[in-house]
Write a protein that holds these residues in place. Structure first.
Motif, short mmCIF file in Angstrom:
data_model
loop_
_atom_site.label_atom_id
_atom_site.label_comp_id
_atom_site.label_asym_id
_atom_site.label_seq_id
_atom_site.Cartn_x
_atom_site.Cartn_y
_atom_site.Cartn_z
N UNK A 186 3.78 -13.39 8.74
CA UNK A 186 3.60 -12.59 7.34
C UNK A 186 2.89 -13.70 6.44
N UNK A 187 3.12 -15.20 6.79
CA UNK A 187 2.75 -16.09 5.57
C UNK A 187 1.21 -15.96 5.28
N UNK A 188 0.94 -15.98 3.88
CA UNK A 188 -0.53 -15.77 3.42
C UNK A 188 -0.77 -14.25 3.15
N UNK A 189 -0.04 -13.39 3.54
CA UNK A 189 -0.17 -12.00 3.14
C UNK A 189 0.25 -11.70 1.81
N UNK A 190 -0.45 -10.53 1.29
CA UNK A 190 0.04 -10.02 -0.04
C UNK A 190 0.02 -8.48 0.50
N UNK A 191 1.36 -7.93 0.25
CA UNK A 191 1.58 -6.50 0.72
C UNK A 191 1.90 -5.97 -0.63
N UNK A 192 0.90 -4.47 -0.77
CA UNK A 192 1.29 -3.62 -1.80
C UNK A 192 2.23 -2.75 -1.32
N UNK A 193 3.25 -2.44 -2.04
CA UNK A 193 4.42 -1.79 -1.43
C UNK A 193 4.51 -0.50 -2.49
N UNK A 194 4.56 0.61 -1.80
CA UNK A 194 4.79 1.99 -2.82
C UNK A 194 5.23 3.07 -1.74
N UNK A 195 5.97 3.94 -2.32
CA UNK A 195 6.32 5.00 -1.57
C UNK A 195 5.49 6.19 -1.02
N UNK A 196 6.02 6.98 -0.03
CA UNK A 196 5.51 8.09 0.25
C UNK A 196 5.02 9.15 -0.74
N UNK A 197 5.97 9.28 -1.57
CA UNK A 197 5.78 10.33 -2.66
C UNK A 197 4.48 9.85 -4.01
N UNK A 198 4.00 10.53 -4.54
CA UNK A 198 3.10 9.96 -5.55
C UNK A 198 3.17 11.21 -6.47
N UNK A 199 4.35 10.94 -7.44
CA UNK A 199 4.72 11.84 -8.40
C UNK A 199 4.24 11.66 -9.74
N UNK A 200 3.93 12.66 -10.78
CA UNK A 200 3.90 12.86 -11.97
C UNK A 200 4.87 12.80 -12.55
N UNK A 201 5.14 12.66 -13.67
CA UNK A 201 6.49 12.90 -14.71
C UNK A 201 6.83 14.39 -14.65
#
Length: 282
Positions: A186-201
């Protein structure tokens, strides 16, 4: 393997300690006040005292440590300097990997909350310690403070328009950090982490409605009006402004992460918002 977790008595740090223990790591909990980590010590965790402002204490805390989880601090305006203290201590200790908890798209994220994260990432880019950046999107728990009012009034207020947020449970992100810190490559990695749901308010209001068993709708406010409402509800002015600013970023899509990195690391779907709300209301 011994992993040190900074800010280990905080909400995220405590979950990270628990997740690391499940992964079989020996854990050092680095805390400002050891009395607040007595429960961790009772589980066999090595509790060591150090704040982000104490380089010598950080040196002692990192003695014999293989890897470090740098949980971002909470003292806004001081965080880059404080995080730099941790990074330098990790360098002096010869740590083989440091993981930092950041925010999505930090290099172009306009949010007030993102500026010190990007500053810290720039320090890491020039640091000698191998590192990995975990850019966590929103925690569904971020909405729990306003949950009772939304349920009671039947209205969720915000300033996010129709923007979407890819949240997950705080424990999901903590588990991901533990898996990264206890595996290699994992060294040198940048992980963009987000959930499965993509919710509006509006979707979030529906999730609250489902969890509470009563109707809740979303009412969008101008950013300034929402900040004023938060301040009127008792939040400090600076924090109210930052939260309203975050909603404006959600409106622009900056916290809607589609990389799939979180799911790959966890090997499972992320926790749904309704589950977090239902647990909180229970």
């Amino acid at each position: 393997m011994t992993v040190a977790v900074t800010g280990a008595s905080g909400q995220f740090g405590r979950l990270a300690v628990e997740a690391l223990l499940k992964e079989g790591a020996d854990v050092v909990a680095v805390v400002r006040d050891p009395a607040k980590a007595a429960d961790l010590a009772a589980k066999g965790v090595d509790v060591r005292q150090a704040s982000y402002d104490e380089p010598e204490a950080l040196d002692r805390a990192f003695a014999g440590v293989d890897r470090v989880l740098l949980v971002s601090g909470t003292e806004f305006g001081q965080r880059v300097a404080q995080h730099t203290n941790v990074i330098r201590a990790a360098e002096r200790a010869g740590v083989e990997l440091l993981a930092y908890i950041s925010i999505p798209h930090a290099e172009r994220n306009p949010l007030i909350l993102a500026q010190e994260h990007w500053g810290t990432e720039q320090v890491l880019a020039d640091a000698s310690v191998p590192n990995v950046v975990l850019r966590n999107s929103w925690y569904w728990e971020n909405y729990l403070g306003g949950l009772p009012h939304a349920v009671e009034s039947g209205v969720l207020h915000g300033a996010a328009g129709t923007g979407r947020v890819s949240g997950a449970a705080r424990a999901d992100y903590a588990e991901a950090a533990a898996k990264v810190l206890t595996t290699d490559g994992h060294a040198g990695q940048v992980y963009e982490l987000g959930g499965d749901e993509h919710l509006t308010y509006a979707d979030l209001a529906q999730a609250i409605s489902t969890a509470a068993g009563k109707p809740v709708r979303y009412e969008n406010l101008p950013q300034a009006d929402y900040a004023a409402a938060l301040e009127a509800a008792g939040l400090p002015a600076g924090y109210a402004q930052a939260l309203a600013d975050a909603d404006s970023g959600i409106a622009d899509g900056i916290l809607d992460v589609t990389s799939g990195d979180l799911q790959k690391i966890l090997g499972r779907p992320s926790t749904q918002a309704v589950e977090v709300f239902r647990a909180a209301l229970a």
